[in-house]
Design an enzyme around this catalytic site. Structure first.
Site, mmCIF file in Angstrom:
data_model
loop_
_atom_site.group_PDB
_atom_site.id
_atom_site.type_symbol
_atom_site.label_atom_id
_atom_site.label_comp_id
_atom_site.label_asym_id
_atom_site.label_seq_id
_atom_site.Cartn_x
_atom_site.Cartn_y
_atom_site.Cartn_z
ATOM 1 N N LYS A 177 0.869 -1.134 -0.017
ATOM 2 C CA LYS A 177 0.089 -0.110 0.019
ATOM 3 C C LYS A 177 0.701 1.278 0.061
ATOM 4 C CE LYS A 177 -3.984 -2.246 2.295
ATOM 5 N NZ LYS A 177 -5.140 -2.120 3.381
ATOM 6 N N GLU B 91 -9.766 -10.929 -7.381
ATOM 7 C CA GLU B 91 -8.607 -9.770 -7.300
ATOM 8 C C GLU B 91 -7.255 -9.759 -8.363
ATOM 9 O OE1 GLU B 91 -7.459 -9.680 -3.402
ATOM 10 O OE2 GLU B 91 -9.705 -9.192 -2.412
ATOM 11 N N TYR C 122 -12.407 -2.508 -3.605
ATOM 12 C CA TYR C 122 -12.861 -2.414 -2.268
ATOM 13 C C TYR C 122 -14.357 -2.482 -2.403
ATOM 14 C CZ TYR C 122 -8.272 -2.747 0.107
ATOM 15 O OH TYR C 122 -7.330 -3.008 0.817
HETATM 16 P P1 RTP Z 1 -7.234 -5.806 3.276
HETATM 17 O O1 RTP Z 1 -8.458 -6.028 2.462
HETATM 18 O O2 RTP Z 1 -6.608 -4.388 2.896
HETATM 19 O O3 RTP Z 1 -6.265 -6.784 2.920
HETATM 20 O O4 RTP Z 1 -7.116 -5.614 4.884
HETATM 21 P P2 RTP Z 1 -8.015 -6.501 5.584
HETATM 22 O O5 RTP Z 1 -8.672 -7.959 4.723
HETATM 23 O O6 RTP Z 1 -7.281 -7.068 6.903
HETATM 24 O O7 RTP Z 1 -9.338 -6.024 6.394
HETATM 25 P P3 RTP Z 1 -10.923 -5.440 5.557
HETATM 26 O O8 RTP Z 1 -11.671 -5.848 6.577
HETATM 27 O O9 RTP Z 1 -10.795 -6.263 4.275
HETATM 28 O O10 RTP Z 1 -10.607 -4.011 5.398
HETATM 29 C C1 RTP Z 1 -9.883 -3.440 4.339
HETATM 30 C C2 RTP Z 1 -9.377 -2.303 4.893
HETATM 31 O O11 RTP Z 1 -10.139 -1.117 5.292
HETATM 32 C C3 RTP Z 1 -9.661 -0.530 6.239
HETATM 33 N N1 RTP Z 1 -10.571 -0.741 7.707
HETATM 34 N N2 RTP Z 1 -10.749 0.092 8.357
HETATM 35 N N3 RTP Z 1 -11.777 1.521 10.693
HETATM 36 C C4 RTP Z 1 -12.121 0.353 10.525
HETATM 37 O O12 RTP Z 1 -12.512 -0.201 11.493
HETATM 38 C C5 RTP Z 1 -11.668 -0.456 9.444
HETATM 39 N N4 RTP Z 1 -11.877 -1.605 9.173
HETATM 40 C C6 RTP Z 1 -11.316 -1.892 8.056
HETATM 41 C C7 RTP Z 1 -8.376 -1.186 6.671
HETATM 42 O O13 RTP Z 1 -7.232 -0.344 6.258
HETATM 43 C C8 RTP Z 1 -8.334 -2.497 6.024
HETATM 44 O O14 RTP Z 1 -7.026 -2.782 5.540
HETATM 45 MG MG MG Z 2 -9.815 -7.500 3.254
#
Ligand code: RTP
Ligand code: MG
Length: 141
Positions: free
Chosen positions: A11, A128, A51
């Site tokens: 990122k 993806e 996303y």
């Molecule tokens: P990624 O998709 O980026 O690999 O991250 P992840 O699976 O660990 O988390 P995901 O639930 O898919 O969320 C995507 C991105 O959104 C941001 N996020 N912010 N403020 C919040 O509660 C929150 N939750 C998620 C994070 O930057 C996350 O990587």
């Molecule tokens: Mg994710």
């Protein structure tokens, strides 16, 4: 365990920190191979489509704003159990909860700017990878 492919994104925060090489080295040392890679500065449309599953979430606008704030490095990683292995290497979404030695623990400061993305399932990985790469851009070894 079967050979899998997963999509990884380094990122904008990690690119800005000059950590591309260190992060890719972690994938390689864990037995994952880079079979496709490119650097891109995502548009709002491209990041929002990527996303799309989070479109209704309160953090969506900030997420797209962050992902378009600078260039990213997008890769396809291949190897045994690549999807789960990459998620293990990444650590928890919130770097404050990420296990020591994981990429997010070592390179990320906040949940919004958390260094890396990795596909979370076989279905996500397929979508993806196709979202960023054509078949002719993937080079199995
Ligand atoms: P990624 O998709 O980026 O690999 O991250 P992840 O699976 O660990 O988390 P995901 O639930 O898919 O969320 C995507 C991105 O959104 C941001 N996020 N912010 N403020 C919040 O509660 C929150 N939750 C998620 C994070 O930057 C996350 O990587
Ligand atoms: Mg994710």
């Amino acid at each position: 365990m079967a050979t899998e492919r997963t999509l990884s994104i380094i990122k904008p925060d990690a690119v800005a920190k000059n950590a591309i090489g260190e992060i890719i080295a972690r994938f390689e040392k864990a037995g994952l191979q880079v079979v496709a890679a490119k650097m891109v500065h995502l548009s709002d449309e491209k990041a929002g489509g990527f996303y799309a599953e989070h479109k209704e979430r309160p953090f969506f606008k900030d997420l797209v704003g962050f992902m378009t704030s600078g260039p990213v490095v997008v890769q396809v990683l291949e190897g045994e159990g690549a999807i789960a292995k990459n998620r293990d290497l990444m650590g928890a979404t919130n770097p404050k909860e990420a296990a020591p030695g994981t990429i997010r623990a070592d390179f990320a400061e906040t949940i919004d700017a958390n260094a890396v993305h990795g596909s979370d399932s076989a279905e996500s990985a397929e979508r993806e990878i196709g979202y960023f790469f054509g078949n002719d851009e993937i080079c199995p070894r």
